[in-house]
Design a protein around this motif. Structure first.
Motif, PDB file in Angstrom:
ATOM      1  N   MET A   7      46.009  51.774  32.371  1.00  0.00           N
ATOM      2  CA  MET A   7      45.215  52.865  32.876  1.00  0.00           C
ATOM      3  C   MET A   7      45.344  52.865  34.393  1.00  0.00           C
ATOM      4  O   MET A   7      45.316  51.829  35.017  1.00  0.00           O
ATOM      5  N   ASP A   8      45.494  54.033  34.969  1.00  0.00           N
ATOM      6  CA  ASP A   8      45.589  54.162  36.412  1.00  0.00           C
ATOM      7  C   ASP A   8      44.404  54.946  36.938  1.00  0.00           C
ATOM      8  O   ASP A   8      43.841  55.776  36.239  1.00  0.00           O
ATOM      9  N   ILE A   9      44.054  54.682  38.174  1.00  0.00           N
ATOM     10  CA  ILE A   9      43.006  55.440  38.858  1.00  0.00           C
ATOM     11  C   ILE A   9      43.659  56.202  39.987  1.00  0.00           C
ATOM     12  O   ILE A   9      44.406  55.621  40.781  1.00  0.00           O
ATOM     13  N   GLN A  10      43.392  57.492  40.055  1.00  0.00           N
ATOM     14  CA  GLN A  10      43.924  58.303  41.143  1.00  0.00           C
ATOM     15  C   GLN A  10      43.183  57.957  42.426  1.00  0.00           C
ATOM     16  O   GLN A  10      41.971  57.861  42.442  1.00  0.00           O
ATOM     17  N   GLN A  11      43.913  57.783  43.469  1.00  0.00           N
ATOM     18  CA  GLN A  11      43.341  57.461  44.770  1.00  0.00           C
ATOM     19  C   GLN A  11      44.069  58.324  45.789  1.00  0.00           C
ATOM     20  O   GLN A  11      45.129  57.970  46.285  1.00  0.00           O
ATOM     21  N   GLY A  12      43.484  59.502  46.054  1.00  0.00           N
ATOM     22  CA  GLY A  12      44.174  60.448  46.913  1.00  0.00           C
ATOM     23  C   GLY A  12      45.407  60.939  46.192  1.00  0.00           C
ATOM     24  O   GLY A  12      45.355  61.328  45.036  1.00  0.00           O
ATOM     25  N   ALA A  13      46.542  60.923  46.851  1.00  0.00           N
ATOM     26  CA  ALA A  13      47.784  61.371  46.243  1.00  0.00           C
ATOM     27  C   ALA A  13      48.454  60.254  45.456  1.00  0.00           C
ATOM     28  O   ALA A  13      49.357  60.491  44.674  1.00  0.00           O
ATOM     29  N   ALA A  14      48.037  59.024  45.666  1.00  0.00           N
ATOM     30  CA  ALA A  14      48.673  57.884  45.009  1.00  0.00           C
ATOM     31  C   ALA A  14      47.806  57.390  43.851  1.00  0.00           C
ATOM     32  O   ALA A  14      46.623  57.668  43.786  1.00  0.00           O
ATOM     33  N   GLU A  15      48.403  56.662  42.960  1.00  0.00           N
ATOM     34  CA  GLU A  15      47.680  56.015  41.876  1.00  0.00           C
ATOM     35  C   GLU A  15      47.778  54.516  42.058  1.00  0.00           C
ATOM     36  O   GLU A  15      48.772  54.017  42.574  1.00  0.00           O
ATOM     37  N   ARG A  16      46.725  53.818  41.617  1.00  0.00           N
ATOM     38  CA  ARG A  16      46.788  52.360  41.625  1.00  0.00           C
ATOM     39  C   ARG A  16      46.474  51.878  40.220  1.00  0.00           C
ATOM     40  O   ARG A  16      45.627  52.428  39.539  1.00  0.00           O
ATOM     41  N   ALA A  17      47.174  50.887  39.791  1.00  0.00           N
ATOM     42  CA  ALA A  17      46.993  50.360  38.441  1.00  0.00           C
ATOM     43  C   ALA A  17      45.722  49.532  38.373  1.00  0.00           C
ATOM     44  O   ALA A  17      45.408  48.783  39.300  1.00  0.00           O
ATOM     45  N   LEU A  18      44.998  49.681  37.259  1.00  0.00           N
ATOM     46  CA  LEU A  18      43.834  48.828  37.030  1.00  0.00           C
ATOM     47  C   LEU A  18      44.321  47.465  36.559  1.00  0.00           C
ATOM     48  O   LEU A  18      45.327  47.362  35.861  1.00  0.00           O
ATOM     49  N   PRO A  19      43.595  46.413  36.912  1.00  0.00           N
ATOM     50  CA  PRO A  19      43.976  45.094  36.412  1.00  0.00           C
ATOM     51  C   PRO A  19      43.740  45.015  34.903  1.00  0.00           C
ATOM     52  O   PRO A  19      43.005  45.814  34.340  1.00  0.00           O
ATOM     53  N   GLN A  20      44.375  44.049  34.276  1.00  0.00           N
ATOM     54  CA  GLN A  20      44.174  43.819  32.846  1.00  0.00           C
ATOM     55  C   GLN A  20      42.743  43.342  32.628  1.00  0.00           C
ATOM     56  O   GLN A  20      42.295  42.395  33.269  1.00  0.00           O
ATOM     57  N   LEU A  21      42.013  43.998  31.728  1.00  0.00           N
ATOM     58  CA  LEU A  21      40.629  43.641  31.438  1.00  0.00           C
ATOM     59  C   LEU A  21      40.520  43.136  30.012  1.00  0.00           C
ATOM     60  O   LEU A  21      41.142  43.694  29.103  1.00  0.00           O
ATOM     61  N   THR A  22      39.713  42.087  29.813  1.00  0.00           N
ATOM     62  CA  THR A  22      39.481  41.543  28.480  1.00  0.00           C
ATOM     63  C   THR A  22      38.016  41.179  28.320  1.00  0.00           C
ATOM     64  O   THR A  22      37.318  40.876  29.299  1.00  0.00           O
ATOM     65  N   TRP A  23      37.553  41.219  27.078  1.00  0.00           N
ATOM     66  CA  TRP A  23      36.193  40.775  26.754  1.00  0.00           C
ATOM     67  C   TRP A  23      36.211  39.267  26.551  1.00  0.00           C
ATOM     68  O   TRP A  23      37.119  38.730  25.910  1.00  0.00           O
ATOM     69  N   ARG A  24      35.203  38.597  27.093  1.00  0.00           N
ATOM     70  CA  ARG A  24      35.058  37.147  26.934  1.00  0.00           C
ATOM     71  C   ARG A  24      33.568  36.813  26.901  1.00  0.00           C
ATOM     72  O   ARG A  24      32.728  37.622  27.324  1.00  0.00           O
ATOM     73  N   PRO A  25      33.198  35.609  26.454  1.00  0.00           N
ATOM     74  CA  PRO A  25      31.788  35.227  26.471  1.00  0.00           C
ATOM     75  C   PRO A  25      31.220  35.238  27.891  1.00  0.00           C
ATOM     76  O   PRO A  25      31.884  34.833  28.852  1.00  0.00           O
ATOM     77  N   MET A  26      30.001  35.720  28.018  1.00  0.00           N
ATOM     78  CA  MET A  26      29.307  35.768  29.306  1.00  0.00           C
ATOM     79  C   MET A  26      28.826  34.361  29.676  1.00  0.00           C
ATOM     80  O   MET A  26      28.391  33.596  28.817  1.00  0.00           O
ATOM     81  N   THR A  27      28.897  34.041  30.962  1.00  0.00           N
ATOM     82  CA  THR A  27      28.369  32.781  31.477  1.00  0.00           C
ATOM     83  C   THR A  27      27.256  33.097  32.480  1.00  0.00           C
ATOM     84  O   THR A  27      27.160  34.235  32.962  1.00  0.00           O
ATOM     85  N   PRO A  28      26.442  32.114  32.826  1.00  0.00           N
ATOM     86  CA  PRO A  28      25.412  32.362  33.842  1.00  0.00           C
ATOM     87  C   PRO A  28      26.000  32.861  35.170  1.00  0.00           C
ATOM     88  O   PRO A  28      25.353  33.634  35.883  1.00  0.00           O
ATOM     89  N   GLU A  29      27.223  32.465  35.478  1.00  0.00           N
ATOM     90  CA  GLU A  29      27.858  32.894  36.726  1.00  0.00           C
ATOM     91  C   GLU A  29      28.200  34.384  36.727  1.00  0.00           C
ATOM     92  O   GLU A  29      28.453  34.968  37.780  1.00  0.00           O
ATOM     93  N   ASP A  30      28.189  35.023  35.567  1.00  0.00           N
ATOM     94  CA  ASP A  30      28.509  36.445  35.451  1.00  0.00           C
ATOM     95  C   ASP A  30      27.315  37.363  35.690  1.00  0.00           C
ATOM     96  O   ASP A  30      27.483  38.579  35.807  1.00  0.00           O
TER      97      ASP A  30
END
Length: 177
Positions: A1-24
């Motif tokens: 998935m890309d996000i439009q940023q002005g005339a250019a696009e930037r790629a979104l980083p790879q996202l994954t679901w994982r267990p939540m920790t207190p640090e989150d």
């Protein structure tokens, strides 16, 4: 998935679901502020729920650990919903359902297909643990979204009063597993 940023696009980083920790928790609070500005809950509420039921808490994050979404669920009583922005103290010993307290994704990730996999993961996990239903309160006109994920609006006696603090469009919904 890309996000439009002005005339250019930037790629979104790879996202994954994982267990939540207190640090989150701080990242979760940040996503919650954006997703539920009219139903915001204090950091302590998120921290308590993660501590009480870590098996039902997940974050959507990138490789660096940046939280871009979350799901929080825990055992609760059927035909009931905890008051908004309140500590629950403990998971009820006579819980009857898994209560999906929150599902939210950062606005930059909406529409990326991230929600259905975690809802299904929660349903499979709950079914494997012997739960027969997952319940939630739909807010922000999300009833149709939840119906597409197998939830059905319920109108048990006395529930309207319990939902008053959630807003006029709040609907109590259950998915049978």
């Amino acid at each position: 998935m890309d996000i439009q940023q002005g005339a250019a696009e930037r790629a979104l980083p790879q996202l994954t679901w994982r267990p939540m920790t207190p640090e989150d928790i701080d990242g979760v609070v940040g996503v919650a502020r954006l997703s539920f500005p009219d139903h915001f809950e204090a950091r302590e509420c998120f921290a308590e729920r993660q501590e009480l039921a870590p098996e039902g808490c997940f974050v959507l994050s990138d490789e660096a650990g940046i939280v871009m979404g979350y799901l929080m669920a825990y055992p609760w009583k059927r035909n009931s919903a905890p008051p908004l922005d309140s500590l629950i103290g403990a998971v009820p010993t006579d819980a009857e359902v898994i209560y999906l307290h929150d599902l939210a994704v950062h606005p930059d990730t909406r529409g990326g297909g991230y929600t259905r996999p975690i809802v299904e993961r929660l349903a499979e996990q709950a079914r494997a643990a012997g739960w027969k239903e997952v319940a939630l309160v739909a807010v922000n006109e999300a009833t149709a979204f939840w119906e597409r994920n197998g939830f059905v609006v319920q109108t048990p006696p006395g529930m309207a009063e319990k939902l008053a603090s959630y807003g006029d469009d709040a609907r109590y919904m259950i998915r049978t597993l």
